[in-house]
Design a protein around this motif. Structure first.
Motif, PDB file in Angstrom:
ATOM      1  N   TYR A   1       0.852  -1.192   0.000  1.00 49.93           N
ATOM      2  CA  TYR A   1       0.000   0.000   0.000  1.00 49.93           C
ATOM      3  C   TYR A   1       0.883   1.236   0.000  1.00 49.93           C
ATOM      4  O   TYR A   1       1.939   1.253   0.624  1.00 49.93           O
ATOM      5  CB  TYR A   1      -0.875   0.031   1.266  1.00 49.93           C
ATOM      6  CG  TYR A   1      -1.855  -1.103   1.345  1.00 49.93           C
ATOM      7  CD1 TYR A   1      -3.160  -0.950   0.886  1.00 49.93           C
ATOM      8  CD2 TYR A   1      -1.481  -2.339   1.873  1.00 49.93           C
ATOM      9  CE1 TYR A   1      -4.066  -2.002   0.959  1.00 49.93           C
ATOM     10  CE2 TYR A   1      -2.377  -3.391   1.945  1.00 49.93           C
ATOM     11  CZ  TYR A   1      -3.666  -3.218   1.488  1.00 49.93           C
ATOM     12  OH  TYR A   1      -4.558  -4.250   1.551  1.00 49.93           O
ATOM     13  N   THR A   2       0.419   2.275  -0.694  1.00 44.16           N
ATOM     14  CA  THR A   2       1.158   3.536  -0.702  1.00 44.16           C
ATOM     15  C   THR A   2       0.231   4.690  -0.371  1.00 44.16           C
ATOM     16  O   THR A   2      -0.995   4.541  -0.405  1.00 44.16           O
ATOM     17  CB  THR A   2       1.856   3.747  -2.068  1.00 44.16           C
ATOM     18  OG1 THR A   2       2.894   4.711  -1.926  1.00 44.16           O
ATOM     19  CG2 THR A   2       0.865   4.191  -3.125  1.00 44.16           C
ATOM     20  N   ASN A   3       0.812   5.825  -0.090  1.00 47.69           N
ATOM     21  CA  ASN A   3       0.051   7.019   0.238  1.00 47.69           C
ATOM     22  C   ASN A   3      -0.773   7.450  -0.982  1.00 47.69           C
ATOM     23  O   ASN A   3      -0.227   7.617  -2.078  1.00 47.69           O
ATOM     24  CB  ASN A   3       1.024   8.130   0.660  1.00 47.69           C
ATOM     25  CG  ASN A   3       0.312   9.416   0.942  1.00 47.69           C
ATOM     26  OD1 ASN A   3      -0.021  10.157   0.018  1.00 47.69           O
ATOM     27  ND2 ASN A   3       0.078   9.677   2.209  1.00 47.69           N
ATOM     28  N   ARG A   4      -2.063   7.653  -0.772  1.00 50.63           N
ATOM     29  CA  ARG A   4      -2.967   7.981  -1.877  1.00 50.63           C
ATOM     30  C   ARG A   4      -2.577   9.310  -2.543  1.00 50.63           C
ATOM     31  O   ARG A   4      -2.546   9.412  -3.767  1.00 50.63           O
ATOM     32  CB  ARG A   4      -4.407   8.050  -1.380  1.00 50.63           C
ATOM     33  CG  ARG A   4      -5.404   8.350  -2.466  1.00 50.63           C
ATOM     34  CD  ARG A   4      -6.812   8.445  -1.914  1.00 50.63           C
ATOM     35  NE  ARG A   4      -7.749   8.389  -2.987  1.00 50.63           N
ATOM     36  CZ  ARG A   4      -8.323   7.290  -3.434  1.00 50.63           C
ATOM     37  NH1 ARG A   4      -8.089   6.157  -2.860  1.00 50.63           N
ATOM     38  NH2 ARG A   4      -9.141   7.319  -4.453  1.00 50.63           N
ATOM     39  N   GLU A   5      -2.279  10.330  -1.770  1.00 51.00           N
ATOM     40  CA  GLU A   5      -1.945  11.637  -2.353  1.00 51.00           C
ATOM     41  C   GLU A   5      -0.664  11.553  -3.180  1.00 51.00           C
ATOM     42  O   GLU A   5      -0.579  12.139  -4.262  1.00 51.00           O
ATOM     43  CB  GLU A   5      -1.799  12.685  -1.254  1.00 51.00           C
ATOM     44  CG  GLU A   5      -3.119  13.048  -0.605  1.00 51.00           C
ATOM     45  CD  GLU A   5      -2.962  14.089   0.486  1.00 51.00           C
ATOM     46  OE1 GLU A   5      -1.877  14.674   0.601  1.00 51.00           O
ATOM     47  OE2 GLU A   5      -3.932  14.296   1.229  1.00 51.00           O
TER      48      GLU A   5
ATOM     49  N   TRP B   1       0.479   8.873  -4.657  1.00 52.21           N
ATOM     50  CA  TRP B   1       0.139   8.091  -5.848  1.00 52.21           C
ATOM     51  C   TRP B   1      -0.517   8.984  -6.898  1.00 52.21           C
ATOM     52  O   TRP B   1      -0.149   8.963  -8.068  1.00 52.21           O
ATOM     53  CB  TRP B   1      -0.803   6.944  -5.440  1.00 52.21           C
ATOM     54  CG  TRP B   1      -1.371   6.158  -6.573  1.00 52.21           C
ATOM     55  CD1 TRP B   1      -2.490   6.466  -7.292  1.00 52.21           C
ATOM     56  CD2 TRP B   1      -0.862   4.955  -7.145  1.00 52.21           C
ATOM     57  NE1 TRP B   1      -2.710   5.529  -8.251  1.00 52.21           N
ATOM     58  CE2 TRP B   1      -1.727   4.587  -8.182  1.00 52.21           C
ATOM     59  CE3 TRP B   1       0.231   4.165  -6.853  1.00 52.21           C
ATOM     60  CZ2 TRP B   1      -1.518   3.450  -8.935  1.00 52.21           C
ATOM     61  CZ3 TRP B   1       0.426   3.029  -7.624  1.00 52.21           C
ATOM     62  CH2 TRP B   1      -0.436   2.681  -8.636  1.00 52.21           C
ATOM     63  N   GLU B   2      -1.476   9.800  -6.460  1.00 51.76           N
ATOM     64  CA  GLU B   2      -2.187  10.666  -7.398  1.00 51.76           C
ATOM     65  C   GLU B   2      -1.255  11.711  -8.003  1.00 51.76           C
ATOM     66  O   GLU B   2      -1.343  12.010  -9.199  1.00 51.76           O
ATOM     67  CB  GLU B   2      -3.382  11.327  -6.688  1.00 51.76           C
ATOM     68  CG  GLU B   2      -4.474  10.331  -6.368  1.00 51.76           C
ATOM     69  CD  GLU B   2      -5.585  10.890  -5.496  1.00 51.76           C
ATOM     70  OE1 GLU B   2      -6.599  10.193  -5.347  1.00 51.76           O
ATOM     71  OE2 GLU B   2      -5.439  12.008  -4.946  1.00 51.76           O
TER      72      GLU B   2
ATOM     73  N   GLU C   1     -12.360   7.233   0.732  1.00 50.83           N
ATOM     74  CA  GLU C   1     -11.807   7.973   1.856  1.00 50.83           C
ATOM     75  C   GLU C   1     -10.463   7.419   2.336  1.00 50.83           C
ATOM     76  O   GLU C   1      -9.891   7.950   3.278  1.00 50.83           O
ATOM     77  CB  GLU C   1     -12.802   7.964   3.016  1.00 50.83           C
ATOM     78  CG  GLU C   1     -14.162   8.519   2.652  1.00 50.83           C
ATOM     79  CD  GLU C   1     -14.100   9.964   2.192  1.00 50.83           C
ATOM     80  OE1 GLU C   1     -13.298  10.721   2.761  1.00 50.83           O
ATOM     81  OE2 GLU C   1     -14.835  10.327   1.264  1.00 50.83           O
ATOM     82  N   ALA C   2      -9.970   6.370   1.725  1.00 51.87           N
ATOM     83  CA  ALA C   2      -8.746   5.729   2.200  1.00 51.87           C
ATOM     84  C   ALA C   2      -7.542   6.646   2.019  1.00 51.87           C
ATOM     85  O   ALA C   2      -7.427   7.344   1.026  1.00 51.87           O
ATOM     86  CB  ALA C   2      -8.516   4.429   1.450  1.00 51.87           C
ATOM     87  N   LYS C   3      -6.613   6.632   3.001  1.00 52.51           N
ATOM     88  CA  LYS C   3      -5.381   7.413   2.887  1.00 52.51           C
ATOM     89  C   LYS C   3      -4.296   6.628   2.161  1.00 52.51           C
ATOM     90  O   LYS C   3      -3.343   7.196   1.673  1.00 52.51           O
ATOM     91  CB  LYS C   3      -4.893   7.813   4.278  1.00 52.51           C
ATOM     92  CG  LYS C   3      -5.804   8.811   4.941  1.00 52.51           C
ATOM     93  CD  LYS C   3      -5.273   9.251   6.266  1.00 52.51           C
ATOM     94  CE  LYS C   3      -6.258  10.258   6.868  1.00 52.51           C
ATOM     95  NZ  LYS C   3      -5.820  10.752   8.144  1.00 52.51           N
ATOM     96  N   GLU C   4      -4.434   5.299   2.125  1.00 49.81           N
ATOM     97  CA  GLU C   4      -3.488   4.460   1.411  1.00 49.81           C
ATOM     98  C   GLU C   4      -4.243   3.660   0.361  1.00 49.81           C
ATOM     99  O   GLU C   4      -5.418   3.341   0.540  1.00 49.81           O
ATOM    100  CB  GLU C   4      -2.780   3.494   2.361  1.00 49.81           C
ATOM    101  CG  GLU C   4      -1.835   4.188   3.325  1.00 49.81           C
ATOM    102  CD  GLU C   4      -1.064   3.204   4.175  1.00 49.81           C
ATOM    103  OE1 GLU C   4      -1.632   2.182   4.593  1.00 49.81           O
ATOM    104  OE2 GLU C   4       0.117   3.472   4.425  1.00 49.81           O
TER     105      GLU C   4
END
Length: 128
Positions: free
Chosen positions: A8-12, A14-15, A82-85
Motif C-alpha cells: 500500500y502507498t500514500n494515496r496523495e 500516488w495521485e 476515503e482511504a489514505k493508502e
C-alpha cells in the motif's frame, strides 16, 4: 508456505505521481527506482525458488467494487474513496517461514517506502 504481500502507498503521493506521468509522458524517477528495485528483488527470489508471482496495479480510479445487495450484486466505482493508502501491488512468495516472509516484506518497505501486509495463503483444504 505461500504468502501474499500486499503493498500500500500514500494515496496523495500516488495521485501526484500519476498526474506527473500523464502530463510529461515520462516515468517519474521514483517509479523508475521502484521498478528497478522490484526487478532486482524478483531476480533474487526467482534464484532462491521463492518467487511465485507479482503484479503492479493500475490507479484505483479505474477500480470497481461489487457488493452484495438485496436482489442482485451492485457494482460501484472505486474501492475506498476515503482511504489514505491505496493498494498498489501484490506479490506471492513461497518461503519456509513467516519470518522469511517478513524479511522480504521489510526489504520492500525499505526499498519503496510502501506499507506491506503479509497474508498466508490457505491450502484448498483450508490449512495454513
Amino acid at each position: 508456505m505461500k504468502y501474499m504481500l500486499l503493498a500500500y502507498t500514500n494515496r496523495e503521493a500516488w495521485e501526484a505521481t500519476t498526474r506527473e506521468w500523464t502530463a510529461t509522458g515520462q516515468m517519474p524517477a521514483e517509479v523508475a527506482a521502484a521498478c528497478e528495485f522490484f526487478a532486482e528483488l524478483g531476480q533474487e527470489l526467482v534464484a532462491s525458488g521463492e518467487f511465485v508471482g507479482a503484479e503492479g496495479l493500475a490507479d484505483p480510479a479505474h477500480s470497481r467494487t461489487v457488493r452484495p445487495s438485496a436482489g442482485a450484486p451492485v457494482a460501484t466505482d472505486g474501492p475506498f474513496a476515503e482511504a489514505k493508502e491505496v493498494l498498489v501491488s501484490y506479490s506471492i512468495i513461497d518461503c519456509a517461514t513467516a519470518e522469511r516472509a517478513a524479511e522480504i516484506a521489510a526489504r520492500v518497505v525499505a526499498g519503496t517506502g510502501d506499507t506491506v501486509e503479509i497474508r498466508p495463503l490457505m491450502s484448498p483444504t483450508g490449512e495454513l
